[in-house]
Scaffold this active site. Structure first.
Site, mmCIF file in Angstrom:
data_model
loop_
_atom_site.group_PDB
_atom_site.id
_atom_site.type_symbol
_atom_site.label_atom_id
_atom_site.label_comp_id
_atom_site.label_asym_id
_atom_site.label_seq_id
_atom_site.Cartn_x
_atom_site.Cartn_y
_atom_site.Cartn_z
ATOM 1 N N GLY A 11 25.526 -0.401 66.631
ATOM 2 C CA GLY A 11 25.609 -0.791 65.225
ATOM 3 C C GLY A 11 26.253 0.266 64.348
ATOM 4 N N LYS A 22 24.541 5.814 62.862
ATOM 5 C CA LYS A 22 23.111 5.730 62.543
ATOM 6 C C LYS A 22 22.237 6.349 63.621
ATOM 7 C CE LYS A 22 21.124 1.647 62.600
ATOM 8 N NZ LYS A 22 20.642 0.315 62.187
ATOM 9 N N ARG A 336 15.268 37.439 64.188
ATOM 10 C CA ARG A 336 16.311 36.611 64.780
ATOM 11 C C ARG A 336 16.233 36.632 66.300
ATOM 12 N NH1 ARG A 336 21.510 38.959 61.964
ATOM 13 N NH2 ARG A 336 22.539 37.496 63.394
ATOM 14 N N LYS A 354 17.276 41.690 64.984
ATOM 15 C CA LYS A 354 18.095 40.873 65.876
ATOM 16 C C LYS A 354 18.277 41.637 67.186
ATOM 17 C CE LYS A 354 22.317 41.033 66.241
ATOM 18 N NZ LYS A 354 23.250 41.660 67.215
ATOM 19 N N HIS A 366 9.121 47.915 55.706
ATOM 20 C CA HIS A 366 9.801 47.528 54.472
ATOM 21 C C HIS A 366 11.324 47.567 54.625
ATOM 22 C CE1 HIS A 366 5.944 49.072 52.849
ATOM 23 N NE2 HIS A 366 6.250 50.188 53.469
#
EC number: 2.7.7.23
Length: 461
Positions: A11, A22, A336, A354, A366
């Site tokens: 569809g 969709k 990460r 990371k 900090h």
């Protein structure tokens, strides 16, 4: 039993007003089609055939690893025509289960019952089984028409229905099961003499009646199982139903959710005992939370494992991380992919990591960036520390050995190694390896210019 599953995914989805097909729109973090395929797989079928049409190449390229047989419907001429495209690939004696890719919350237990229903009360198993439902608002759906004996003899689509038929609450879900041989006889006889000019799959009901093939119906207990998605409002409604069910399942297993209506799971979440999850948290991919973990508000965790006793404070983002026991993260931390924390580590506010590997007891409390770095045990990273890991072409690694103390506002220009128990003075830029057990700093003289006057703003004319 040979089971063949056909999933209708051709569809266009005009009411989504989207360039994306969709069936590729996401519900709970996965495309609609993926939900249906994963449910179908649990039935252990011999094959899954996906009928694609509009945006077909985009669908195939977006989901290249789906274990399905792709069948192209060149022209979208209706659901009956779509099923017909798959029939040359299906043996006559197979059972065929027809599903819709835009009905994503159908449950495997319901489908198993429908398949069993298609095999009952007839020695040659030549039965047509339909999944039906009673809906308060059946608008837009095909209505079940029964005779005085309660037997199904027709399904009337909404656009072909008169007012009397529209008042019927019992609807056809679009899901059916029967022998392939039946479909191969019936589908070529379909007519498109209807309001939409399409070949409806529902017309096979009349052929079953003519051939005296028994028609059985199974009524689903949960209306959400048969709810389709044609627009974004319906997508959002089913999203909330899925999320509420997921939240309820977690709470039944002992997880505390501050507010089940403000919880989002977009993958798999496995929790130990006494886990607490605050509001507006998003869990994506596979997430594992150990015993006693606490997740603060507005956090996002993607493919993360947390050991026992960990706490993630508000507004933290974790992706592709493995965290051992009793670690504290955040608030406003970003971990990460490739970050690993041993036990009793701390990542504080506005710290980004990371490919950072922390040994036991190491802290960065900090305002730091720590990328491509190995940190030993009991390291203290001062505020404003940066590992300068990129030279414009390649990434380089920093090694910080056990017991190192790094003063605030330090830049570590990789590749560089800081020896065990070394101390780095605040404000240093470290370009060469640092010896163990020593104080290393880069010093620039402090200078005072006496009599200097700060520039004053000129008054405008």
């Amino acid at each position: 039993m040979n089971l063949q599953i056909i999933i209708l995914a051709a569809g266009q989805g005009k009411r989504m007003y989207s360039d994306t097909p969709k069936v590729l729109h996401h519900l709970a973090g996965k495309p609609l089609l993926t939900h249906v395929v994963e449910t179908a797989q649990q039935l252990n079928p011999d094959a899954i055939h996906v009928i694609y049409g509009h945006g077909g190449e985009q669908i195939k390229s977006s989901l290249p690893n789906l274990p399905v047989h792709w069948v192209h419907q060149a022209e979208q001429l209706g659901t009956g025509h779509a099923v017909l495209q798959a029939m040359p690939h299906i043996p006559d004696d197979a059972y065929v289960l027809v599903l819709s890719a835009d009905v994503p919350l159908i449950q495997v237990e319901t489908l198993q019952s429908l398949i069993e229903c298609s095999q009952r009360q007839n020695p040659d198993h030549s039965v047509l089984a339909l999944l039906v439902a009673e809906l308060e608002n059946p608008s837009g759906l095909g209505r079940i028409i029964r005779n005085n004996q309660g037997e199904i003899y027709s399904i009337v689509e909404e656009k072909d229905a008169n007012e009397q038929v529209k008042n019927i609450k019992e609807i056809y879900s679009g899901v059916c099961c029967t022998l392939a041989n039946n479909l191969k006889k019936w589908l070529p006889q379909l007519s498109n003499s209807n309001a939409q000019g399409e070949y409806y799959l529902t017309e096979i009901i009349s052929f079953a009646v003519q051939n005296k093939t028994p028609i059985r119906s199974l009524t689903t207990k949960n209306s959400f199982e048969v709810q389709g998605i044609n627009n974004r409002q319906q997508l959002q409604q089913l999203e909330r139903i899925w999320q509420q069910r997921a939240a309820n399942q977690l709470m039944e297993k002992g997880v505390t959710l501050a507010d089940a209506n403000r919880f989002d799971l977009r993958g798999e979440l496995y929790c130990g005992k006494d886990v607490y999850i605050d509001i507006n948290c998003i869990f994506t991919g596979k997430v594992v939370l150990g015993n006693g973990c606490k997740i603060g508000p507005n956090c996002s965790l993607t493919n993360v494992t947390l050991g026992d006793g960990c706490e993630v404070y508000a507004n933290s983002v974790l992706e592709g991380c493995h965290i051992a026991n009793d670690c504290h993260i955040g608030p406003f931390a970003r971990l990460r992919s490739g970050t690993q924390l041993a036990s009793h580590c701390k990542i504080g506010n506005f710290v980004e990591t990371k490919k950072a590997i922390f040994d036991e007891g190491t802290k960065a409390s900090h305002l730091s960036y720590l990328g491509d770095v190995l940190l030993g045990k009991n390291v203290n990273v001062g505020a404003g520390t940066i590992t300068c890991n990129y030279d414009g072409v390649n990434k380089h690694q920093t090694i910080i050995e056990d017991g190192v103390f790094i003063g605030s506002d330090t830049q570590l220009v990789a590749p560089v190694t800081v020896g065990a128990n070394a101390t780095i003075g605040a404000g240093s830029t470290i370009r060469r390896n640092v010896p163990p057990d020593e104080l290393t700093l880069t010093e620039s003289r402090q200078k005072t210019i006496y009599g200097w006057k700060r520039p004053a703003k000129r008054e405008r004319d």
